[in-house]
Design a protein around this motif. Structure first.
Motif, short mmCIF file in Angstrom:
data_model
loop_
_atom_site.label_atom_id
_atom_site.label_comp_id
_atom_site.label_asym_id
_atom_site.label_seq_id
_atom_site.Cartn_x
_atom_site.Cartn_y
_atom_site.Cartn_z
N GLY A 85 0.78 -1.18 0.02
CA GLY A 85 0.01 0.00 -0.03
C GLY A 85 0.81 1.16 -0.12
O GLY A 85 2.10 1.09 0.12
N HIS A 86 0.20 2.38 0.06
CA HIS A 86 1.27 3.67 0.06
C HIS A 86 0.58 4.58 1.11
O HIS A 86 -0.69 4.89 1.28
CB HIS A 86 1.41 4.30 -1.33
CG HIS A 86 0.05 4.73 -2.19
ND1 HIS A 86 -0.41 5.99 -1.99
CD2 HIS A 86 -0.70 4.00 -2.91
CE1 HIS A 86 -1.23 6.14 -2.92
NE2 HIS A 86 -1.67 5.07 -3.32
N TYR A 87 1.57 5.32 1.71
CA TYR A 87 1.02 6.22 2.80
C TYR A 87 1.11 7.61 2.35
O TYR A 87 0.96 8.51 2.89
CB TYR A 87 1.78 5.88 4.29
CG TYR A 87 3.41 6.36 4.01
CD1 TYR A 87 4.09 7.58 4.03
CD2 TYR A 87 4.31 5.12 3.78
CE1 TYR A 87 5.23 7.78 3.95
CE2 TYR A 87 5.64 5.27 3.68
CZ TYR A 87 6.06 6.79 3.74
OH TYR A 87 7.63 6.94 3.51
N GLY A 199 -7.60 -5.96 -13.83
CA GLY A 199 -6.52 -5.30 -14.60
C GLY A 199 -6.41 -3.87 -14.45
O GLY A 199 -7.09 -3.30 -13.84
N LEU A 200 -5.13 -3.37 -14.73
CA LEU A 200 -4.83 -2.00 -14.28
C LEU A 200 -4.16 -1.52 -15.65
O LEU A 200 -3.34 -2.27 -16.60
CB LEU A 200 -3.62 -1.77 -13.52
CG LEU A 200 -4.16 -2.09 -11.93
CD1 LEU A 200 -3.17 -2.28 -11.15
CD2 LEU A 200 -5.02 -0.93 -11.43
N ARG A 201 -4.18 -0.28 -16.08
CA ARG A 201 -3.69 0.17 -17.45
C ARG A 201 -2.14 0.57 -17.12
O ARG A 201 -1.70 1.00 -15.90
CB ARG A 201 -4.15 1.48 -17.88
CG ARG A 201 -5.47 0.94 -18.70
CD ARG A 201 -6.06 1.86 -19.81
NE ARG A 201 -6.87 2.86 -19.12
CZ ARG A 201 -7.61 3.85 -19.72
NH1 ARG A 201 -7.83 3.60 -21.02
NH2 ARG A 201 -8.28 4.77 -18.95
N ARG A 400 -11.85 -4.45 -15.17
CA ARG A 400 -10.63 -4.23 -15.70
C ARG A 400 -10.67 -2.50 -15.24
O ARG A 400 -11.48 -1.96 -15.73
CB ARG A 400 -10.32 -4.63 -16.98
CG ARG A 400 -9.70 -5.77 -16.95
CD ARG A 400 -9.32 -6.36 -18.07
NE ARG A 400 -8.23 -5.39 -19.01
CZ ARG A 400 -7.62 -5.98 -19.99
NH1 ARG A 400 -7.83 -7.05 -20.60
NH2 ARG A 400 -6.75 -5.18 -20.67
N SER A 401 -9.63 -2.13 -14.51
CA SER A 401 -9.71 -0.62 -14.11
C SER A 401 -8.79 0.13 -15.29
O SER A 401 -8.21 -0.25 -15.89
CB SER A 401 -9.14 -0.42 -12.90
OG SER A 401 -8.78 0.87 -12.36
N GLY A 402 -9.07 1.43 -15.28
CA GLY A 402 -8.12 2.26 -16.30
C GLY A 402 -7.23 2.95 -15.52
O GLY A 402 -6.38 3.40 -16.01
#
Ligand code: BES
Ligand code: MN
Ligand code: MN
Length: 462
Positions: A85-87, A199-201, A400-402
């Motif tokens: 993850g990112h903080y 999915g991710l682009r 699937r995400s953009g």
């Protein structure tokens, strides 16, 4: 998992107040002004990991912001889940458009979140979602329900391209050994239509500079006689799409993986209302590549968009001037199997080629990353799907995400691991925008669903 779920119910209020405190820290990675706060946030995450009972918690220094690492190994013969993850968060600008200050979290209700949502920069992307994992693991540990090993790797440079994460991962392959990567940094269709991101682009991000005359000129004395770099840049950008909204860069589509008619038909089954989509954005109609639906344009098709454009006089009143320079920041979202470096190269060559002799053009590449897809027949996906079915009472839809999380493809390359994207945000949560928020329903549902993933994944791994 009964004891875990009971623990979650009994500690909901505390979980939320801890998240509120975390959201008060302005961990904006893009702006050096917040450097102290970014470091403070890393320390706070490390403290949380220690408090919930993780062993060997470390703040790993990098050439940029640190990576917080923690692990709990209960039995080395059991599977290991690596949570990423990112903080860090996006800048809060434009701050005038926030209805309450970005780093003073408040709970407000919205039409979509009648039970309340927490408003703050990072509420959804990604502090709120990352924190669900910390709390889910706390609950499993307290309830003595943790069925496998867990490692956390929380970074502070995601919003600026994760430049130092690749080096860290390459140098720590043994430390990061795991069976699956688990990430909550995406969204789902709606609170009634649970979905899992499959999915991710990818991304190629460039900055262009167009130079005309060697100094700013009086637009009366020189107008019409020399190339105006802003006019020229506007024309060049306009030519990057044709009348069907296809991108005109030669070779741009060469490696694009086309989906089969069956896959497209399957995708079209996901609930989506064009009318509601337009209404939510105050649009009369949508726009995009001919031959594809809005859902497809936003996920399985590559795109090119100007993200910023400037030059000349933009202050109060009028100034009659022909600027010497014009600039733009341009992002291209990529799909499998487009290579970001190759696309950057194609862009660069094309943009130079279409520049008239009356100007000079330079192209500066920024960050990039490859697209990623998760197969739905993997045990990781199945473990997640059964978890959603347990807590939502409904089978999740694969979507699937953009968006892009470039490190997902990198994890696969360096660690040989697939990532499961259990996102609980909604598109309407306004990530990267003013008034970002995260539904309390979503926050708690995430904490409740995650433990079932651990259980299912451990069982399916046997
Ligand atoms: N969490 C987002 C990505 C995301 C959001 C993916 C929603 C799918 C659904 C991430 O923090 C992000 O903003 N990524 C950037 C790219 C990065 C290299 C700056 C993006 O997608 O613009
Ligand atoms: Mn994110
Ligand atoms: Mn983001």
């Amino acid at each position: 998992m009964k004891a875990t779920q009971n623990f979650i119910q009994e500690n909901k209020e505390r979980f939320l107040s801890e998240l509120v405190d975390l959201l008060k820290l302005p961990s904006v990675s893009a702006d050096p002004k917040f450097s102290k706060d970014v470091h403070k946030t890393a320390e706070s995450i490390a403290e949380h990991l220690n408090k919930i009972g993780m062993d060997t918690v470390e703040i790993c220094q990098t050439a940029g912001y640190p990576i917080v690492y923690g692990e709990k190994i209960i039995d080395s013969t059991l599977p290991t889940v690596l949570v990423y993850g990112h903080y860090d968060v996006q800048p809060a600008d434009p701050i005038d458009l926030w209805t309450s200050p970005a780093f003073e979290p408040v709970i407000k209700t919205t039409a979509i979140h009648p039970e309340g949502a927490i408003f703050a920069r990072g509420a959804c992307d990604d502090k709120g979602q990352m924190f669900m994992h910390v709390k889910a693991v706390e609950a499993m540990l307290q309830a003595k329900d943790l069925p496998c090993n867990v490692k956390f790797m929380i970074e502070g440079e995601e919003e600026v391209g994760s430049a130092n994460l690749g080096i860290f991962v390459k140098n720590n392959v043994e430390k990061l050994k795991a069976d699956i990567i688990l990430v909550s940094d995406t969204g789902m269709l709606s609170n009634n239509d649970p979905s899992i991101t499959t999915g991710l682009r990818g991304l190629s991000y460039v900055e262009v500079e167009v130079t005309g005359p060697n100094r700013d000129l009086h637009s009366g004395l020189y107008g019409g006689c020399v190339a105006n770099p802003i006019n020229t840049l506007a024309k060049m950008i306009a030519s990057l799409h044709d009348e069907n909204n296809k991108i005109t860069i030669p070779g741009f589509y060469d490696k694009v993986v086309e989906l089969s008619e069956e896959e497209r038909a399957e995708m079209a089954k996901a609930p989506f209302s064009l009318e509601k989509y337009c209404e939510a954005l105050d649009l009369n109609e949508v726009m995009g590549e001919a031959g594809y639906s809005t859902m497809e344009r936003g996920s399985i098709r590559p795109t090119l968009d100007v993200n910023g454009i400037w030059g000349g006089y933009t202050g109060e009143g009028a100034k009659t001037v022909i600027a010497s320079k014009a600039y733009a920041k341009i992002s291209m979202r990529l799909v499998p199997d487009q290579d970001p470096e190759e696309i950057t190269h194609l862009f660069l060559n094309h943009f130079q080629a279409i520049a008239p002799a009356s100007v000079n053009v330079t192209v500066k590449p920024h960050h990039g990353g490859e697209a990623a897809v998760t197969p739905i027949d993997s045990i990781g996906y199945k473990a997640a799907a059964i978890a959603y079915e347990t807590t939502f009472g409904k089978k999740p839809i694969p979507v699937r995400s953009g968006g892009s999380i470039p490190i997902v493809a990198m994890f696969e390359k360096i660690l040989g691991l697939k990532t499961i994207l259990m996102g609980f945000g909604l598109d309407s949560d306004a990530i990267h925008s003013p008034n970002e928020h995260f539904g309390l329903f979503n926050f708690y549902k995430g904490i409740e669903t995650i433990p079932y993933f651990y259980k299912n994944f451990t069982e399916l791994s046997k």
